[in-house]
Design a protein around this motif. Structure first.
Motif, PDB file in Angstrom:
ATOM      1  N   PHE A   1     -55.238  89.311  -0.144  1.00  0.00           N
ATOM      2  CA  PHE A   1     -56.460  88.539  -0.553  1.00  0.00           C
ATOM      3  C   PHE A   1     -57.484  89.260  -1.260  1.00  0.00           C
ATOM      4  N   GLY A   2     -57.636  90.444  -0.808  1.00  0.00           N
ATOM      5  CA  GLY A   2     -58.864  91.016  -1.534  1.00  0.00           C
ATOM      6  C   GLY A   2     -58.418  91.356  -2.829  1.00  0.00           C
TER       7      GLY A   2
ATOM      8  N   MET B   1     -62.181  93.365  14.012  1.00  0.00           N
ATOM      9  CA  MET B   1     -61.773  92.731  15.119  1.00  0.00           C
ATOM     10  C   MET B   1     -60.268  92.913  15.448  1.00  0.00           C
ATOM     11  N   LEU B   2     -59.523  93.141  14.050  1.00  0.00           N
ATOM     12  CA  LEU B   2     -57.892  93.328  14.336  1.00  0.00           C
ATOM     13  C   LEU B   2     -57.850  94.739  15.118  1.00  0.00           C
TER      14      LEU B   2
ATOM     15  N   MET C   1     -66.531  89.031   5.435  1.00  0.00           N
ATOM     16  CA  MET C   1     -65.784  88.528   6.544  1.00  0.00           C
ATOM     17  C   MET C   1     -64.225  89.164   6.459  1.00  0.00           C
ATOM     18  N   LEU C   2     -63.642  89.938   5.387  1.00  0.00           N
ATOM     19  CA  LEU C   2     -62.400  90.651   5.616  1.00  0.00           C
ATOM     20  C   LEU C   2     -62.662  91.891   6.537  1.00  0.00           C
ATOM     21  N   ILE C   3     -63.931  92.711   6.050  1.00  0.00           N
ATOM     22  CA  ILE C   3     -64.287  93.692   6.765  1.00  0.00           C
ATOM     23  C   ILE C   3     -64.345  93.573   8.145  1.00  0.00           C
TER      24      ILE C   3
ATOM     25  N   ILE D   1     -70.375  81.944   9.824  1.00  0.00           N
ATOM     26  CA  ILE D   1     -69.263  82.417  10.588  1.00  0.00           C
ATOM     27  C   ILE D   1     -69.322  84.121  10.273  1.00  0.00           C
ATOM     28  N   ASP D   2     -69.962  84.567   9.326  1.00  0.00           N
ATOM     29  CA  ASP D   2     -70.083  85.775   9.034  1.00  0.00           C
ATOM     30  C   ASP D   2     -71.083  86.411  10.088  1.00  0.00           C
TER      31      ASP D   2
END
Length: 483
Positions: free
Chosen positions: A366-367, A328-329, A321-323, A244-245
């Motif tokens: 989350f992080g 994307m956001l 993934m968070l980065i 997914i990454d």
């Protein structure tokens, strides 16, 4: 009576009172205000039960009083139906925090799975708790054989038994005499149908109130939990996250190319205008971000806190993934800005953007928690972030903001969608009254007249009561029409 029976009878009587109150509010009080008053009646019922010493309400519910009051007041503050629904969701989230399971494990230590379990138990308990309370927690043999309670119970049982007998004899008598048949038919179609509606609402309200009161007043259960065996190992989870990454990384690379290439590259590669490109991608990107958060939570639950090597590998993949999700956001937000400039702002676009803001807060939390070995703090912080976003929406006034943005576009030469403005709530009226007179062109007066007539009809019998509606300007909206 034993303490258990006394507690059950007190809960049933309180539930019946709430059912009657709910029926009165539904038929007498305007919409929105009835919901706020019903919430207040529920709180008063809990206080009365606790003061009666028949039911011991857990003291851990006390800190939830402030958010409940704030969300209850928000139900009648703004007039927007969408914001009303979100405020109801806020009230439901406070109720979830009051559930027995979350009280048992501790709100600050509860995992997302605990929230799901608490919601399921609270919903099931509310739906079926009333009959369980009446049939299993009350020993009716202990109820005094004399007194108002026994007489009322006997009368209720007698009434239930009399209904089918009366239906049989009544049907025969109606067949025997046409005049009696016409009189009874008129009564059945009129007064009896109204009575049946009231009785039905009281019974439904009492049923749900009994289940909810039983759950809220239920003693805190034992929070001991057996660790669920891991179905997948770290290797399998890591492969999923890595794939997914890579997919997200490829998408982000394409986004950078578009962003630096501009509208000409978009048109050359896709055949779409900037506005069409933005419209096609925004909602999908927000959906991907929300699903990715769920994926990270599931992956964290599968890896578990006990594997050091696996935990380090998981953190690296999760941080990547968070980065990528933040990028994307940012792309989604840029798309929405382009789309709004071209087509204006709507409720769907506004609330989706607000949801994206909540996702950004949750990703950061989350992080700061899960990826630093403090996963027990994540769920509570995510709920608090939702409360903060919801409070910001109530303060910001979404419908008023939508009108302000669309009027600003109209002053720049873009069309103003009068039909959409008619569908907004009374929250938009102050912004319309301030902004419409400044619109250029002859269409401004047409829009002002049309909106004034629309709201004049709405004010005749709105069917609801909110502070925003009560304070909305009643005079016709003026127009400028110059330019």
């Amino acid at each position: 009576m034993s303490p258990t029976t006394r507690r059950g009878v007190a809960l049933l009587l309180a539930a019946l009172a709430l059912g009657v109150v709910g029926d009165v509010l539904a038929h007498v009080v305007p919409e929105r205000l009835d919901a706020a008053l019903a919430l207040g009646a529920l709180v008063l019922a809990l206080v009365a039960l606790d003061q009666s010493h028949a039911v011991r309400v857990p003291r851990s519910l006390t800190p939830l009083g402030l958010p409940l009051v704030l969300f209850g007041a928000a139900l009648i503050w703004r007039d927007s139906p969408s914001l009303f629904g979100l405020n109801l969701l806020g009230v439901a989230s406070v109720g979830l925090l009051a559930s027995p399971w979350l009280r048992a494990v501790g709100r600050r230590r509860a995992h997302p799975v605990d929230y799901l379990r608490g919601a399921a138990e609270l919903g099931l308990g509310t739906a079926v708790g009333g009959p369980v309370l009446a049939l299993s927690e009350v020993s009716w043999r202990e109820v005094p054989s004399v007194g108002p309670l026994r007489r009322a119970g006997g009368a209720a049982i007698g009434l239930v038994l009399a209904v089918p007998v009366a239906m049989v004899f009544g049907g025969l008598l109606m067949q025997a005499d046409p005049v009696f048949d016409r009189l009874m038919a008129g009564w059945l179609d009129g007064d009896l149908s109204i009575l049946a509606e009231h009785v039905g609402l009281v019974l439904l309200g009492s049923w749900l109130a009994a289940g909810l009161l039983r759950e809220l007043a239920r003693p805190t259960p034992d929070p001991a939990r057996a660790a669920a065996p891991s179905v997948l190992g770290f290797t399998q989870v890591a492969v999923v996250l890595a794939v997914i990454d890579l997919l997200f990384l490829a998408f982000v690379a394409v986004q950078f190319r578009y962003l630096f290439g501009g509208s000409e590259l978009v048109g050359e590669l896709t055949g779409l205008t900037w506005a069409e490109y933005a419209r096609r991608g925004f909602f999908e990107l927000v959906t991907v971000a929300a699903l990715a958060l769920s994926l990270l939570l599931v992956a964290d639950a599968l890896v578990g806190p006990g594997r050091r090597g696996g935990t380090r590998g998981f953190r690296g993949l999760a941080w990547l993934m968070l980065i990528l999700l933040d990028v994307m956001l940012a792309s989604a937000l840029y798309r929405m800005r382009l789309y709004t400039v071209q087509f204006g702002l709507t409720e769907l676009r506004f609330y989706t953007t607000a949801f994206m803001g909540w996702l950004v807060l949750v990703f950061g939390w989350f992080g700061a928690t899960v990826l630093r070995g403090r996963r027990e703090r994540f769920a509570g912080g995510a709920v608090l972030a939702g409360w903060l976003v919801l409070a910001g929406l109530n303060l910001l006034n979404p419908d008023g903001t939508i009108v302000q943005v669309n009027l600003a576009r109209a002053r720049g030469g873009r069309p103003f969608d009068v039909a959409y403005a008619e569908g907004l709530s009374a929250d938009a009226l102050p912004a319309l009254a301030r902004g419409l007179p400044g619109l250029p062109g002859p269409d401004a007066c047409t829009a002002s007249f049309r909106l004034s007539e629309h709201w004049r009809r709405q004010f005749v019998s709105p069917g609801r009561w909110t502070i925003s509606l009560a304070r909305a300007p009643r005079e016709p909206i003026g127009c400028g029409g110059s330019g």
